[in-house]
Design a protein around this motif. Sequence first.
Motif, mmCIF file in Angstrom:
data_model
loop_
_atom_site.group_PDB
_atom_site.id
_atom_site.type_symbol
_atom_site.label_atom_id
_atom_site.label_comp_id
_atom_site.label_asym_id
_atom_site.label_seq_id
_atom_site.Cartn_x
_atom_site.Cartn_y
_atom_site.Cartn_z
ATOM 1 N N CYS A 125 20.825 78.981 15.065
ATOM 2 C CA CYS A 125 21.989 78.969 16.027
ATOM 3 C C CYS A 125 22.654 77.512 16.312
ATOM 4 O O CYS A 125 22.098 76.496 16.025
ATOM 5 N N ALA A 126 23.818 77.537 16.948
ATOM 6 C CA ALA A 126 24.359 76.250 17.455
ATOM 7 C C ALA A 126 25.002 76.566 18.556
ATOM 8 O O ALA A 126 25.597 77.631 18.919
ATOM 9 N N VAL A 127 25.201 75.468 19.446
ATOM 10 C CA VAL A 127 26.006 75.586 20.649
ATOM 11 C C VAL A 127 26.585 74.144 21.082
ATOM 12 O O VAL A 127 26.202 73.159 20.232
ATOM 13 N N VAL A 128 27.463 74.146 22.063
ATOM 14 C CA VAL A 128 27.942 72.978 22.553
ATOM 15 C C VAL A 128 27.564 72.753 23.930
ATOM 16 O O VAL A 128 27.749 73.706 24.599
ATOM 17 N N SER A 129 27.199 71.695 24.319
ATOM 18 C CA SER A 129 26.605 71.450 25.600
ATOM 19 C C SER A 129 27.248 70.009 26.015
ATOM 20 O O SER A 129 27.019 68.885 25.534
ATOM 21 N N ARG A 130 28.293 70.145 26.990
ATOM 22 C CA ARG A 130 28.604 69.026 27.752
ATOM 23 C C ARG A 130 29.316 67.933 26.723
ATOM 24 O O ARG A 130 29.105 66.932 26.756
ATOM 25 N N GLY A 131 29.914 68.548 25.562
ATOM 26 C CA GLY A 131 30.322 67.749 24.793
ATOM 27 C C GLY A 131 29.773 67.097 23.643
ATOM 28 O O GLY A 131 29.902 66.421 22.459
ATOM 29 N N THR A 132 28.643 67.871 23.398
ATOM 30 C CA THR A 132 27.599 67.517 22.423
ATOM 31 C C THR A 132 27.294 68.623 21.666
ATOM 32 O O THR A 132 26.905 69.814 22.038
ATOM 33 N N TYR A 133 27.226 68.552 20.121
ATOM 34 C CA TYR A 133 26.683 69.876 19.353
ATOM 35 C C TYR A 133 25.316 69.602 19.476
ATOM 36 O O TYR A 133 24.795 68.810 19.306
ATOM 37 N N ILE A 134 24.790 70.897 19.452
ATOM 38 C CA ILE A 134 23.422 71.006 19.266
ATOM 39 C C ILE A 134 23.043 72.212 17.838
ATOM 40 O O ILE A 134 23.768 73.280 18.090
ATOM 41 N N PHE A 135 22.590 71.740 16.891
ATOM 42 C CA PHE A 135 22.429 72.823 15.812
ATOM 43 C C PHE A 135 21.024 73.009 15.679
ATOM 44 O O PHE A 135 20.186 72.016 15.532
ATOM 45 N N ALA A 136 20.668 74.299 15.842
ATOM 46 C CA ALA A 136 19.112 74.558 15.463
ATOM 47 C C ALA A 136 18.821 75.247 14.168
ATOM 48 O O ALA A 136 19.124 76.339 13.980
ATOM 49 N N LEU A 137 18.168 74.438 13.412
ATOM 50 C CA LEU A 137 17.720 75.171 12.012
ATOM 51 C C LEU A 137 16.195 75.631 11.964
ATOM 52 O O LEU A 137 15.222 74.852 12.617
ATOM 53 N N PRO A 138 15.737 76.461 11.190
ATOM 54 C CA PRO A 138 14.288 76.950 10.981
ATOM 55 C C PRO A 138 13.464 75.628 10.423
ATOM 56 O O PRO A 138 14.307 74.690 9.988
ATOM 57 N N GLY A 139 12.314 75.783 10.603
ATOM 58 C CA GLY A 139 11.603 74.443 10.078
ATOM 59 C C GLY A 139 11.255 74.359 8.716
ATOM 60 O O GLY A 139 10.465 73.403 8.560
ATOM 61 N N SER A 140 11.462 75.330 7.871
ATOM 62 C CA SER A 140 10.995 75.080 6.467
ATOM 63 C C SER A 140 11.994 74.367 5.756
ATOM 64 O O SER A 140 12.927 74.048 6.108
ATOM 65 N N ASN A 141 11.479 73.445 4.556
ATOM 66 C CA ASN A 141 12.203 72.565 3.933
ATOM 67 C C ASN A 141 13.351 73.250 3.293
ATOM 68 O O ASN A 141 14.471 72.566 3.079
#
Length: 175
Positions: A125-141
């Motif tokens: 998933c991904a979000v924007v928080s106070r002007g900063t992008y945050i991208f969450a990826l799974p942990g596998s290579n």
Amino acid sequence: MPIDESRTFKSINIALLTVSDSRSIKEDTSGDILAERIANKGHTLIYRNLIRDEKSKIIAQLHQWIDDETVDAVITTGGTGLTGRDITPEALDAVKDKDIPGFGELFRWLSYDKIGTSTVQSRACAVVSRGTYIFALPGSNGAVKDGWDGILDTQLDSRHRPCNFVELMPRLLEK
């Protein structure tokens, strides 16, 4: 998708967070892959950390980087699955202003070609928080390669057309 070579590439500052109960920084191959791709693209990796799957600690680290004006984007790897300890999306929910739903949708679409229906177990998933992008990826290579190569490589390139995340950065805090 086209890169407009007539435009100037704008390097951004990225913080990288690995969420794992089972790895250390020395064993963080997914984080290493992302760090290499970030540098090879011409961006700056300004912070890198590894935190156990503990929601309060993840949230605290995210807040610290969101509040740091030098951080343009945060990429996390790990903690996006379905087990009881996988809580990265919940941590993002606690700090977000807006969701970027297309990120997770596109990630799972790209991943389907490689792992089939197993992609439904990913909560990338991904979000924007106070002007900063945050991208969450799974942990596998494989997952971090899919996320970077298939989405972030171009969306974090200011020359990508018709649009990209970088060109929106100055407008993320508009009211």
